[in-house]
Scaffold this motif. Structure first.
Motif, PDB file in Angstrom:
ATOM      1  N   TYR A  58       0.891  -1.201  -0.045  1.00  0.00           N
ATOM      2  CA  TYR A  58      -0.104   0.050   0.027  1.00  0.00           C
ATOM      3  C   TYR A  58       0.840   1.171  -0.043  1.00  0.00           C
ATOM      4  O   TYR A  58       1.604   1.383   0.922  1.00  0.00           O
ATOM      5  N   ASP A  72      -2.136   3.646  -3.354  1.00  0.00           N
ATOM      6  CA  ASP A  72      -2.589   2.444  -4.514  1.00  0.00           C
ATOM      7  C   ASP A  72      -2.108   1.190  -3.766  1.00  0.00           C
ATOM      8  O   ASP A  72      -1.285   1.117  -2.802  1.00  0.00           O
ATOM      9  N   ARG A  73      -2.863   0.204  -4.173  1.00  0.00           N
ATOM     10  CA  ARG A  73      -2.634  -0.988  -3.971  1.00  0.00           C
ATOM     11  C   ARG A  73      -2.022  -1.954  -4.873  1.00  0.00           C
ATOM     12  O   ARG A  73      -2.284  -1.891  -6.148  1.00  0.00           O
ATOM     13  N   GLY A  84      -5.954  -1.608  -7.735  1.00  0.00           N
ATOM     14  CA  GLY A  84      -6.688  -0.813  -7.300  1.00  0.00           C
ATOM     15  C   GLY A  84      -5.924   0.471  -6.644  1.00  0.00           C
ATOM     16  O   GLY A  84      -4.895   0.521  -6.162  1.00  0.00           O
ATOM     17  N   SER A  85      -6.910   1.603  -6.607  1.00  0.00           N
ATOM     18  CA  SER A  85      -6.521   2.800  -5.951  1.00  0.00           C
ATOM     19  C   SER A  85      -7.572   3.443  -5.080  1.00  0.00           C
ATOM     20  O   SER A  85      -8.704   3.165  -5.219  1.00  0.00           O
ATOM     21  N   TYR A  86      -7.011   3.928  -3.925  1.00  0.00           N
ATOM     22  CA  TYR A  86      -8.174   4.638  -3.064  1.00  0.00           C
ATOM     23  C   TYR A  86      -8.424   5.973  -3.276  1.00  0.00           C
ATOM     24  O   TYR A  86      -7.739   6.595  -4.349  1.00  0.00           O
ATOM     25  N   TYR A 116      -9.215   2.360   5.216  1.00  0.00           N
ATOM     26  CA  TYR A 116      -9.599   1.869   4.283  1.00  0.00           C
ATOM     27  C   TYR A 116      -9.728   0.374   4.586  1.00  0.00           C
ATOM     28  O   TYR A 116      -8.898  -0.347   5.221  1.00  0.00           O
ATOM     29  N   THR A 121     -10.978  -1.207  -2.796  1.00  0.00           N
ATOM     30  CA  THR A 121     -10.491   0.094  -2.725  1.00  0.00           C
ATOM     31  C   THR A 121     -11.555   1.080  -2.675  1.00  0.00           C
ATOM     32  O   THR A 121     -11.467   2.231  -2.646  1.00  0.00           O
TER      33      THR A 121
END
Length: 418
Positions: A58, A72-73, A84-86, A116, A121
């Motif tokens: 992360y 970002d993940r 994925g992105s938060y 989160y 995400t």
């Protein structure tokens, strides 16, 4: 800055929640990753045939112009690809973890903690304000977990350290208590990083002087305050002066605090007057690497940063791997840093420079579960170098990021049976 979380509690580190959840946690942050390495050791296993199933990074990142940021993940199992992105945020953020969830720290003038969901995400569990009664900003900096319902939040622009419940269902229930550290300076103690070792919270205090110009200078010795996490009271270490209970340091303007299980020591790196502010007319180089025994509180200056006449740059970050190997980030000027190796036991700084990591803008260091050192880079193609800790060699390809990496944490997400 970066947060350092030790790897396991067996050496005396109190991280019961992380151990309970069987996670691999490391801290330093970054965000906005896009492309990835395709090395053969990056798909399902690490450099030492480490199983990376369910391992995610992360990354907190920022735009080059500081206009935005996000977390970002990144899947290590799938070859360091973004999955994925938060939601987008400001650029002044960090990321921490309790080993289960990523927590976004909104720092100066943001003053929030956002939790989160580690897998989805799109899910924001909560976002709570941590500004409290501060007139301008609390500037939260580090979040350190001692259990599922207790964590400690350093607030750099405040005198009070917060004790919080990371599982709180409302903002009103988030703050549990506070600990007053105002004795450490006439304006602010400048608390930054913190770690927990043996039921004790060690809090790094920069103790800088604020000038009318708005700049800050390290005009006095730095400290580490020690808090009993059972009673939430400060411990008299016997290593302070002028009535202060904490541990007085030899280095000034400290920037990183890390516990290493193999050495059994806490390591601190001090930058000295790397601002080169002439309000302090003495030698700018008043930093170095210092160790603290978490039991006796005795300190040792392992490595001095030299003098203005003879030095290898200012020391700004470190990552201790074991008793014989540590990585030290040295600073020459803005955006010009170099990664070096040193021996944490002997204090010997290697004269060898890692190819490609000399005179570049390195933003963060973190030891990953893939047995690599993750090295954040800010250039035309921001991202990470990964250095194999078994061989000391860089992976052939970089992990690319859309934005500039700030710091990174790793979480082992349990795999569903479906």
């Amino acid at each position: 800055m970066t947060i350092r979380i030790s790897q396991a509690p067996s050496g005396g580190v109190l991280l019961p929640f992380r151990q309970l959840m069987r996670v691999s946690v490391l801290a330093t942050a970054m965000i906005g990753l896009s492309a990835c390495s395709s090395d053969s050791d990056d798909s399902a296993v690490g450099g030492d045939n480490v199983d990376l199933s369910g391992q995610y990074a992360y990354v907190a990142t920022r735009a080059a112009d500081y206009g935005s940021g996000r977390i970002d993940r990144l899947s290590l199992e799938q070859g360091n690809v973004v999955v994925g992105s938060y939601p987008g945020a400001g650029s002044n953020i960090d990321v921490d973890t309790d080993g289960v969830s990523p927590y976004q720290i909104g720092k100066f003038m943001v003053d929030s903690i956002t939790r989160y969901d580690a897998e989805d995400t799109s899910i924001v569990d909560y976002q709570y304000s941590v500004k409290g009664d501060e007139p301008i900003t609390a500037n939260p900096t580090d979040l350190v977990f001692s259990g599922p319902n207790r964590a400690y939040l350093t607030r750099r622009s405040s005198n009070s350290l917060w004790i919080v419940d990371p599982a709180a269902e409302t903002e009103e229930d988030f703050k549990l208590e506070e600990i007053d550290l105002s004795a450490y300076d006439t304006d602010l103690p400048d608390m930054t990083e913190a770690i927990i070792v043996d039921d004790k919270l060690f809090v790094l205090l920069e103790r800088l002087q604020r000038l009318e110009s708005g700049s800050q200078i390290p005009d006095k010795s730095a400290y580490v305050a020690v808090i009993n996490t059972i009673t939430n009271t400060e411990i008299d270490t016997g290593m302070g002066s002028d009535g202060l209970l904490g541990i007085e340091l030899d280095v000034t303007n400290p920037s990183a605090l890390q516990y290493n299980e193999e050495t059994g020591l806490i390591h601190v790196v001090g930058r000295g007057n790397y601002f080169e502010n002439e309000a302090i007319t003495e030698d700018f180089h008043s930093g170095g690497v210092q160790s603290i025994d978490p039991g006796s509180y005795e300190t040792t200056l392992i490595l001095d940063d030299g003098s203005d006449a003879e030095n290898e740059g200012y020391f700004v970050d470190l990552e201790i791997i074991n008793a014989e190997l540590g990585y030290l980030l040295t600073y020459a000027e803005f955006t010009v840093t170099t990664l070096r190796t040193f021996n944490p036991t002997s204090g010997e700084l290697s004269a060898d420079i890692i190819p490609g990591l000399d005179g570049v803008d390195i933003t963060t260091l973190a030891q990953g579960p893939d047995n690599h050192l993750w090295i954040g880079i800010n250039d035309d193609n921001p991202g990470f170098y990964r250095l194999d800790l078994s061989t000391g060699e860089l992976a052939a390809e970089r992990v690319a990021t859309d934005l500039v990496p700030i710091n990174v944490v790793f979480i082992d997400v349990p795999q569903s049976d479906s």
